[in-house]
Design an enzyme around this catalytic site. Structure first.
Site, mmCIF file in Angstrom:
data_model
loop_
_atom_site.group_PDB
_atom_site.id
_atom_site.type_symbol
_atom_site.label_atom_id
_atom_site.label_comp_id
_atom_site.label_asym_id
_atom_site.label_seq_id
_atom_site.Cartn_x
_atom_site.Cartn_y
_atom_site.Cartn_z
ATOM 1 N N CYS A 16 0.287 3.634 2.948
ATOM 2 C CA CYS A 16 0.810 2.990 4.159
ATOM 3 C C CYS A 16 2.319 3.171 4.243
ATOM 4 C CB CYS A 16 0.488 1.494 4.163
ATOM 5 S SG CYS A 16 -1.276 1.107 4.117
ATOM 6 N N CYS B 184 0.839 -1.209 0.000
ATOM 7 C CA CYS B 184 0.000 0.000 0.000
ATOM 8 C C CYS B 184 0.873 1.258 0.000
ATOM 9 C CB CYS B 184 -0.900 -0.040 1.233
ATOM 10 S SG CYS B 184 -1.708 1.505 1.649
#
Length: 130
Positions: free
Chosen positions: A60, A57
Site C-alpha cells: 500500500c 501495509c
C-alpha cells in the site's frame, strides 16, 4: 428571514457547495470521509476508483505515490478515493475486501472492476475506463 431572501440563501449555498467540490478535486478523499466516499460513489457521474489500504501495509505504501499522481492526472474526469481499512472496517467488509491494497472501480454507483495488489497506474486507468 424573509421569504424574499430564500432565493439568495439557496444561491449562496449552491455556490459554496460548488466551490468546496472544486477545491477538493485535486486530492484523493481519505478514510476520514467514509460517508462522503459512499456519497461520491453513489452519486458521481464520473467513474470512481476506491483504494482500500492500511498505513502498515508495505505494498500500500509503495503504490501510494502512484495513486496520488493518478488523482492529479484524472481530476475532472474521474474521482480517486483512498479508504483506510483500519478506520473503515465496515465499508471494507461491505465491499468484500479480504486483502490490501484492493482497488474497486465504480460507474454510476455500481462496481465495474476489482483488482488486488500494488497495480500499475495503467491498470488503474483501465479500471476507470480512461
Amino acid at each position: 428571514m424573509k421569504a424574499s431572501n430564500i432565493g439568495i440563501w439557496i444561491t449562496c449555498a449552491a455556490v459554496a457547495w460548488f466551490a468546496w467540490i472544486m477545491m477538493d478535486m485535486g486530492s484523493p478523499m481519505t478514510s476520514s470521509g467514509g460517508s462522503s466516499a459512499i456519497l461520491a460513489i453513489n452519486t458521481s457521474a464520473e467513474p470512481v476508483l476506491v483504494e482500500f489500504y492500511a498505513d502498515w501495509c508495505g505494498p500500500c505504501r509503495s503504490v501510494a505515490p502512484v495513486v496520488e499522481a493518478l488523482t492529479l492526472e484524472v481530476a475532472g474526469r474521474a474521482k480517486v478515493i483512498r479508504l483506510d481499512v483500519d478506520e473503515e472496517k465496515t465499508l471494507a467488509a461491505e465491499h468484500g475486501v479480504r486483502s490490501i491494497p484492493t482497488f474497486i472501480a465504480f460507474k454510476n454507483g455500481r462496481e465495474v472492476g476489482r483488482q488486488s495488489g500494488a497495480i500499475p497506474k495503467q491498470k488503474m486507468l483501465e479500471m476507470l475506463g480512461l
